[in-house]
Design an enzyme around this catalytic site. Sequence first.
Site, PDB file in Angstrom:
ATOM      1  N   GLU A   1     -21.673 -57.860  -6.421  1.00 35.29           N
ATOM      2  CA  GLU A   1     -22.178 -58.225  -7.748  1.00 35.29           C
ATOM      3  C   GLU A   1     -21.046 -58.767  -8.599  1.00 35.29           C
ATOM      4  O   GLU A   1     -19.897 -58.378  -8.457  1.00 35.29           O
ATOM      5  CB  GLU A   1     -22.734 -56.974  -8.454  1.00 35.29           C
ATOM      6  CG  GLU A   1     -23.920 -56.372  -7.772  1.00 35.29           C
ATOM      7  CD  GLU A   1     -24.532 -55.256  -8.622  1.00 35.29           C
ATOM      8  OE1 GLU A   1     -24.273 -55.217  -9.846  1.00 35.29           O
ATOM      9  OE2 GLU A   1     -25.243 -54.441  -8.056  1.00 35.29           O
TER      10      GLU A   1
ATOM     11  N   LYS B   1     -18.682 -58.932 -11.684  1.00 37.71           N
ATOM     12  CA  LYS B   1     -18.179 -57.865 -12.546  1.00 37.71           C
ATOM     13  C   LYS B   1     -18.015 -58.396 -13.962  1.00 37.71           C
ATOM     14  O   LYS B   1     -17.227 -59.304 -14.203  1.00 37.71           O
ATOM     15  CB  LYS B   1     -16.842 -57.343 -12.026  1.00 37.71           C
ATOM     16  CG  LYS B   1     -16.309 -56.151 -12.809  1.00 37.71           C
ATOM     17  CD  LYS B   1     -15.078 -55.566 -12.136  1.00 37.71           C
ATOM     18  CE  LYS B   1     -14.723 -54.198 -12.683  1.00 37.71           C
ATOM     19  NZ  LYS B   1     -14.422 -54.158 -14.094  1.00 37.71           N
TER      20      LYS B   1
ATOM     21  N   ARG C   1     -20.058 -50.931 -21.127  1.00 34.81           N
ATOM     22  CA  ARG C   1     -20.987 -50.214 -20.257  1.00 34.81           C
ATOM     23  C   ARG C   1     -22.081 -49.644 -21.137  1.00 34.81           C
ATOM     24  O   ARG C   1     -21.790 -49.012 -22.165  1.00 34.81           O
ATOM     25  CB  ARG C   1     -20.227 -49.076 -19.562  1.00 34.81           C
ATOM     26  CG  ARG C   1     -21.071 -48.231 -18.600  1.00 34.81           C
ATOM     27  CD  ARG C   1     -20.974 -48.818 -17.234  1.00 34.81           C
ATOM     28  NE  ARG C   1     -21.752 -48.109 -16.238  1.00 34.81           N
ATOM     29  CZ  ARG C   1     -21.213 -47.468 -15.201  1.00 34.81           C
ATOM     30  NH1 ARG C   1     -19.899 -47.391 -15.074  1.00 34.81           N
ATOM     31  NH2 ARG C   1     -21.977 -46.907 -14.293  1.00 34.81           N
TER      32      ARG C   1
ATOM     33  N   GLU D   1     -24.007 -53.653 -18.115  1.00 34.82           N
ATOM     34  CA  GLU D   1     -22.872 -54.051 -18.943  1.00 34.82           C
ATOM     35  C   GLU D   1     -23.379 -55.071 -19.970  1.00 34.82           C
ATOM     36  O   GLU D   1     -24.048 -56.041 -19.605  1.00 34.82           O
ATOM     37  CB  GLU D   1     -21.805 -54.666 -18.032  1.00 34.82           C
ATOM     38  CG  GLU D   1     -20.482 -54.904 -18.686  1.00 34.82           C
ATOM     39  CD  GLU D   1     -19.489 -53.741 -18.550  1.00 34.82           C
ATOM     40  OE1 GLU D   1     -19.855 -52.671 -18.015  1.00 34.82           O
ATOM     41  OE2 GLU D   1     -18.352 -53.921 -19.003  1.00 34.82           O
TER      42      GLU D   1
ATOM     43  N   LYS E   1     -14.402 -52.016  -6.564  1.00 33.63           N
ATOM     44  CA  LYS E   1     -14.170 -53.209  -7.390  1.00 33.63           C
ATOM     45  C   LYS E   1     -13.021 -54.031  -6.810  1.00 33.63           C
ATOM     46  O   LYS E   1     -12.119 -53.497  -6.185  1.00 33.63           O
ATOM     47  CB  LYS E   1     -13.882 -52.800  -8.835  1.00 33.63           C
ATOM     48  CG  LYS E   1     -12.707 -51.896  -8.996  1.00 33.63           C
ATOM     49  CD  LYS E   1     -12.589 -51.381 -10.419  1.00 33.63           C
ATOM     50  CE  LYS E   1     -11.516 -50.315 -10.473  1.00 33.63           C
ATOM     51  NZ  LYS E   1     -11.343 -49.699 -11.758  1.00 33.63           N
TER      52      LYS E   1
HETATM   53  P1  AMP Z   1     -13.184 -50.465 -14.226  1.00 36.45           P
HETATM   54  O1  AMP Z   1     -13.504 -50.191 -15.668  1.00 36.45           O
HETATM   55  O2  AMP Z   1     -12.160 -51.520 -14.008  1.00 36.45           O
HETATM   56  O3  AMP Z   1     -12.948 -49.188 -13.437  1.00 36.45           O
HETATM   57  O4  AMP Z   1     -14.505 -51.089 -13.542  1.00 36.45           O
HETATM   58  C1  AMP Z   1     -15.711 -50.416 -13.523  1.00 36.45           C
HETATM   59  C2  AMP Z   1     -16.548 -50.880 -14.673  1.00 36.45           C
HETATM   60  O5  AMP Z   1     -16.961 -52.219 -14.496  1.00 36.45           O
HETATM   61  C3  AMP Z   1     -17.849 -50.136 -14.822  1.00 36.45           C
HETATM   62  O6  AMP Z   1     -17.651 -48.947 -15.537  1.00 36.45           O
HETATM   63  C4  AMP Z   1     -18.714 -51.115 -15.598  1.00 36.45           C
HETATM   64  O7  AMP Z   1     -18.533 -50.905 -16.984  1.00 36.45           O
HETATM   65  C5  AMP Z   1     -18.118 -52.470 -15.269  1.00 36.45           C
HETATM   66  N1  AMP Z   1     -19.011 -53.362 -14.517  1.00 36.45           N
HETATM   67  C6  AMP Z   1     -19.174 -54.669 -14.792  1.00 36.45           C
HETATM   68  N2  AMP Z   1     -20.023 -55.252 -13.942  1.00 36.45           N
HETATM   69  C7  AMP Z   1     -20.439 -54.294 -13.078  1.00 36.45           C
HETATM   70  C8  AMP Z   1     -21.330 -54.285 -11.962  1.00 36.45           C
HETATM   71  N3  AMP Z   1     -21.962 -55.372 -11.542  1.00 36.45           N
HETATM   72  N4  AMP Z   1     -21.510 -53.097 -11.317  1.00 36.45           N
HETATM   73  C9  AMP Z   1     -20.855 -51.986 -11.722  1.00 36.45           C
HETATM   74  N5  AMP Z   1     -20.002 -51.938 -12.756  1.00 36.45           N
HETATM   75  C10 AMP Z   1     -19.784 -53.082 -13.436  1.00 36.45           C
END
Ligand code: AMP
Length: 591
Positions: A250, A252, A257, A302, A423
């Site tokens: 997906e 990102k 959030r 998001e 991620k």
């Molecule tokens: P990080 O904050 O770098 O740990 O990345 C995780 C965060 O990415 C999640 O908490 C979401 O807020 C955000 N996010 C954005 N797009 C997505 C997606 N397609 N699936 C899951 N999380 C996402």
Amino acid sequence: MLFKELAGYYDRLSSISSRLEMIDVMAEVFKSASKDEIKPIIYITQGILVPPFEGVEFGMAEKTIEDAIAFSTGISKEAVEKEYRKLGDIGLAAEEIKKKGNIKRLADRPLTVSEFYEKMLEIAKMSGKGSKDAKVKALSYIISESTPEEAKYATKYPMNALRLGLGDATMLEALSVAFCGDRKSKEKLEAAYNLCNDLALVGDTLAKKGIRAIDGFEVSLFKPVRPALAERLPTAEQIMEKMGGRAAAEQKYDGFRCQLHMGARKVKIFSRRLEDTTEMFPDLAEAVLREVKAESVILDGEALAYNEETEEFLPFQQTIQRKRKHGIAEKALEMPLHLFVFDILFLNGKDMMKMPYEERRHFIEKLLKNCEIIKPSTMIMVSKPKELEEFFENSIENGLEGVVVKDPKSSYIAGARKFSWIKMKRSYKGELSDTVDLVVVGYYRGKGMRSEFGFGGLLCAAYNEKKDMFETVSRIGSGFTEEQMVQLRKALEKDKTDNKPVRVDSLIKPDFWVYPKYIVTVKADEITRSPTHTCGKEKLNNGTEAGFALRFPRLVGEEAIRKDKGTEDATTTKEISEMYRNQKRVSIEEA
Ligand code: AMP
């Protein structure tokens, strides 16, 4: 239980230096309380009144509490302030003043824990005209009914300054010891906690109905679930290998959030930290009511500002302007948000969390088929690293942060970083340009030019989830603007302490220790082995012991302190160690 007894336990907890001992003392507290007292005890110990998503706050400034102390003891406000400044802690000041004054208590019998909690809740709920005076009076009444020890905690509690150092994990283990006989039920309790985000509800249920009722915990509407989190890996090959050859990729999105609950024409939107942010996003609340045809639903996604004309996503720096308390409606018109939905937890009264990702995704697509504002995230199924790589490059070109890859068979795993979500961001490849979020555990006095700010740098730690401890990984001396130095010193000064806080593991002694509370975002060039830090400390092949350290660390971000993350959301020791291994692997591959 009398509030006096609880205060006595808090005194004991404040002088303990091991986490295991803390668990035992807290378990003793739970065992000596009645079943009805478990809930208030947990809230008081956490320094809150109700779970964060219910949004009831004390609404008392430092000055209000000083006024209440003055009012109840009959000494001047100036004298209270002087004592506070001398002792550096409002609770100690209240205790000292009560002791010195030798003022007779007014009450004919001591307060119970439940009475104390109810009174504090009443004070918090006072609002509107004249409420400040009413709060001062009500708190001062409690203080005059108190012994010096009780007064100490009655004033620390509304300032959220109990500083007992008990994290969620410690509380869960203490509950397990108290009601199940050992620490083994912690995992079950944690699973229930992940679903309701309310420790006191978990404790109350356990005390009254036993562990079987905990097993039966389910997601419920308008109670936020702790969000699923993503692990990280640097290359498409590694991700595909971990996923077993087939995965959902997906886009990102870099926005907010949002966990959105809708039912009976009512909407609530929770932030990543599960605070109720519904009022900030009226456009999303309205859009979900208009567009989503369901009786009840919980969506995870998001929210992102989107330029309709150019069809471009706006960067986070612009999206963040939507987080505000005033002028909400104007900004919503100027910068409408879109919600990209990547998960569904609940639909028409049914818990969807255990369903495999692929099936949940099917429901999302069906439900949001004709929606404009609330849309499914962009997703493709991939089975080769090359396909993932292409999708990743394409996402970057579209101004996104990267991709999140998901295991099509996995359930929604609340509150945890698991490899069912991985991620991948541009920065991983090669240099360590991904940032880490660290907990401030100490700071340094400034030297030379910096002495005028009284600030010379930070001692920062990662969170070790297994041990529930904060382990140092970096001393940070650069990247601060003058404003940030002032802001940091002001905040840290309030939470500094003479002794090392119990859950901090450190070989270094900073000029001042700080209670773990603040998160900063840090960038570095590399992670190296270091004997001076405790993060990931282990015996190396050459027989020496070393942890990890950041090389050339610097603070990033406009706001020095991250307000959207709590200490347990910090980058974990495990993540640091994985980042270290990955960077090694990349350099070997490149060589
Ligand atoms: P990080 O904050 O770098 O740990 O990345 C995780 C965060 O990415 C999640 O908490 C979401 O807020 C955000 N996010 C954005 N797009 C997505 C997606 N397609 N699936 C899951 N999380 C996402």
